[in-house]
Motif scaffolding. Sequence first.
Motif, PDB file in Angstrom:
ATOM      1  N   LEU A 135     -32.832  -1.077   2.565  1.00 38.87           N
ATOM      2  CA  LEU A 135     -32.341  -0.429   3.788  1.00 38.87           C
ATOM      3  C   LEU A 135     -33.491  -0.001   4.698  1.00 38.87           C
ATOM      4  N   ILE A 136     -34.601   0.456   4.097  1.00 41.75           N
ATOM      5  CA  ILE A 136     -35.760   0.832   4.915  1.00 41.75           C
ATOM      6  C   ILE A 136     -36.317  -0.401   5.627  1.00 41.75           C
ATOM      7  N   LEU A 148     -34.882   8.676   5.296  1.00 39.55           N
ATOM      8  CA  LEU A 148     -35.145   8.378   3.886  1.00 39.55           C
ATOM      9  C   LEU A 148     -36.620   8.484   3.479  1.00 39.55           C
ATOM     10  N   PRO A 166     -31.913  -0.474  -3.380  1.00 39.65           N
ATOM     11  CA  PRO A 166     -31.133  -0.153  -2.173  1.00 39.65           C
ATOM     12  C   PRO A 166     -31.960   0.568  -1.117  1.00 39.65           C
ATOM     13  N   ALA A 167     -32.730   1.589  -1.537  1.00 40.28           N
ATOM     14  CA  ALA A 167     -33.537   2.335  -0.575  1.00 40.28           C
ATOM     15  C   ALA A 167     -34.544   1.409   0.105  1.00 40.28           C
ATOM     16  N   ALA A 168     -35.217   0.562  -0.697  1.00 40.43           N
ATOM     17  CA  ALA A 168     -36.237  -0.323  -0.132  1.00 40.43           C
ATOM     18  C   ALA A 168     -35.618  -1.314   0.848  1.00 40.43           C
ATOM     19  N   ILE A 211     -30.238  -5.430  16.182  1.00 40.90           N
ATOM     20  CA  ILE A 211     -29.917  -5.729  14.781  1.00 40.90           C
ATOM     21  C   ILE A 211     -28.544  -5.159  14.424  1.00 40.90           C
ATOM     22  N   VAL A 259     -30.865   6.321   6.575  1.00 40.46           N
ATOM     23  CA  VAL A 259     -32.067   5.534   6.284  1.00 40.46           C
ATOM     24  C   VAL A 259     -33.259   6.049   7.099  1.00 40.46           C
ATOM     25  N   ALA A 306     -34.867  -2.888  19.398  1.00 44.25           N
ATOM     26  CA  ALA A 306     -34.686  -3.905  18.363  1.00 44.25           C
ATOM     27  C   ALA A 306     -33.670  -3.440  17.329  1.00 44.25           C
ATOM     28  N   LEU A 307     -33.700  -2.158  16.999  1.00 44.31           N
ATOM     29  CA  LEU A 307     -32.717  -1.616  16.050  1.00 44.31           C
ATOM     30  C   LEU A 307     -31.301  -1.826  16.583  1.00 44.31           C
ATOM     31  N   LEU A 330     -34.617  -3.065   6.381  1.00 41.89           N
ATOM     32  CA  LEU A 330     -33.629  -3.546   7.359  1.00 41.89           C
ATOM     33  C   LEU A 330     -33.613  -2.691   8.630  1.00 41.89           C
ATOM     34  N   PHE A 331     -33.668  -1.355   8.492  1.00 41.93           N
ATOM     35  CA  PHE A 331     -33.449  -0.485   9.651  1.00 41.93           C
ATOM     36  C   PHE A 331     -34.727   0.124  10.231  1.00 41.93           C
ATOM     37  N   ILE A 332     -35.858   0.061   9.513  1.00 43.88           N
ATOM     38  CA  ILE A 332     -37.081   0.655  10.062  1.00 43.88           C
ATOM     39  C   ILE A 332     -38.175  -0.400  10.245  1.00 43.88           C
ATOM     40  N   VAL A 333     -38.500  -1.118   9.168  1.00 46.89           N
ATOM     41  CA  VAL A 333     -39.549  -2.135   9.272  1.00 46.89           C
ATOM     42  C   VAL A 333     -39.040  -3.322  10.098  1.00 46.89           C
ATOM     43  N   GLY A 334     -37.794  -3.714   9.821  1.00 45.98           N
ATOM     44  CA  GLY A 334     -37.180  -4.831  10.535  1.00 45.98           C
ATOM     45  C   GLY A 334     -37.262  -4.681  12.047  1.00 45.98           C
ATOM     46  N   PRO A 335     -36.754  -3.557  12.610  1.00 45.32           N
ATOM     47  CA  PRO A 335     -36.822  -3.379  14.060  1.00 45.32           C
ATOM     48  C   PRO A 335     -38.242  -3.459  14.614  1.00 45.32           C
TER      49      PRO A 335
END
Lengths: 297, 313
Positions: free
Chosen positions: B41-42, A170, B37-39, A148, A167, A144-145, B44-49
């Motif tokens: 991006l997290i 992070l 920004p950190a929230a 996106i 990220v 999925a990543l 977008l790239f971690i929770v999103g997927p």
Amino acid sequence: MTTLANRAASPQTAAPVRHTRRRRLTAIDLVQRVLGYTLIVMLALFCLVPFAWVVLSAVDANAGPNVQWPTVSIENFVNFFTNSGTPLLLLNSLIIGIGATALNLVLGLAGGYALARFQFPGRRMFMFSILLIRVIPAPATIVALYLILVKLNLTNSLWGLILVEAVLQLPVTLWLLKGTISAVPIELEEAAWVDGSSRFQAIWRIVLPLAGPGLGAAAMLTFLGVWGDFLTPLVMLQRQELYPLSIGLFRAFSEHNQVDWGLLAASAIVYVAPPAVLYVFVRKHLLHSSLGGAIKG
Amino acid sequence: MSSVTEMPVSAAAATRPLPKRRGRSNNRPLLLLLLGPAAVLIVLFIVGPALYGMYLSFTNTQLTGFAARDPKFVGLDNYVYLLNNADFLGSLGHTGEFVLYSAIIGQTVLGMLAAILLSRPWMRGKGIIGAAVLMPMIVPEVVASLTWASVLSNNSSGTLNQLTGIFGVPPTAWLQVVPMASIIVVNIWRGIAFAMIMFQAALEDVPVELIEAARIDGARAMQVFRHVTLPLIRGPVFLYLLLTTISTVGAFGLVYFLTQGGPGGQTQLAAIYIYERALQFSQVGIGSAASMILLVIVLVLGSVYLRLAKVEV
């Protein structure tokens, strides 16, 4: 006379006692110790012997796919730095590693400061959520990543990989820096405000120097994570001129018919060097972040 | 919420008076600027997927071909397909076997052994031995794979074949004959150090008096370990099992480099199955459904460990 005799006698009497006690212990534990040393030496050998080929072949002018006594030369390393393709692998790895670490620290420092200094609804929720994220295995979200990233047009670009790697590391950085900044007394900052510093000046002059060790640990953990990552660049990069060392080594090894074993081994040594050096500095912090990060949750 | 005070971070005390002293309204923009920004991006790239993967698992999305243009909602079809698919069930079995023998048994036993032996007062050369055990963990996984490729090499001068040759054993193509056992050994090798570090930290916290008392009462070393030490370090041990299980379920590079799932799918772990399905056969829907099943298994295992460890979160 008596005192002299006593003095002379007492060490003598004491000595045999100590002696017998030591001998008794030795007798009981001798087998245990021999067994212990045998086991630990075997364990150490098990850990080290697999490296024999890489180390010996890297300095061997006639290196092959197997362990052999080397014809010592630095030819492979010279080749690594003068070849057309290999220096680019190192350069890409450095760009990705340093770029992602820098971006990760900027985001982590800002976020960590906010988490440490502001009380807002959902703060603890946020901290727990990003801790929970570490439970997700990377292969489970990579597909999925990837999709996106395709939509955002970030695949096949070093910028995209830097952003994603920064990220992915992070959550750990946020936890580490939140803890470090919380440990800096707020009174120091307030004193700076009273003296006329702005909020950001106070962060720059007071918080940043005092958060140095935590910042350093976060930087090294991030760099080590990004430097060693295999799956993310494998999925994100298809263009050869963008490959970092991890993918370059994998591709070179997979071309079974024409592998330059000496060059491959030398590349592996170059690839290992930065984490090996950095590791000496982070040993303690690595433990705290893996253990502490999980326990605090 | 009351458990804020239980946080081990000493600075919790330092920050607590802060919110009362300052008005909240003027902090909102600054907070958004710093944490925003950190929230984002997290998410977008971690929770999103993770969420997008869940959605994809209910569709027949493909990377290429006819369905790529017009993905449809297919309900639970992907899950039904996977749970009846021998390859996928096999890959789950391989992952289970891999985790059980390499992480839960191999790394734990050898890591505990190393931690105990290195905690003995009579042991000399702790620094050098500790460094040797750490080496496999420090190197990137590609280099770890490369070293083992030479050890397990199938011709007669591969390192392992040279060693077994001393005892008169004929050369063996290890990755062909015993592929699963080979990658299990490789993964044990890579994970001993992490287990050792975790257990060393746990053993340091065991009070010496308790051990001495047990020894005086006549307990043998093994009995002391079984009945005194082990119950005391139970929390860290289960925590370690949780962490190593999660990371071993997600193991990809080490095995993919050595076997690419072969020969004949014998080392096809779930992670490799997902990668091949989604990115090589471009069946993203099925790959995503497999990811979700894997994720659920990890979450269930995680909660079981936490329950067993009686860790109070």
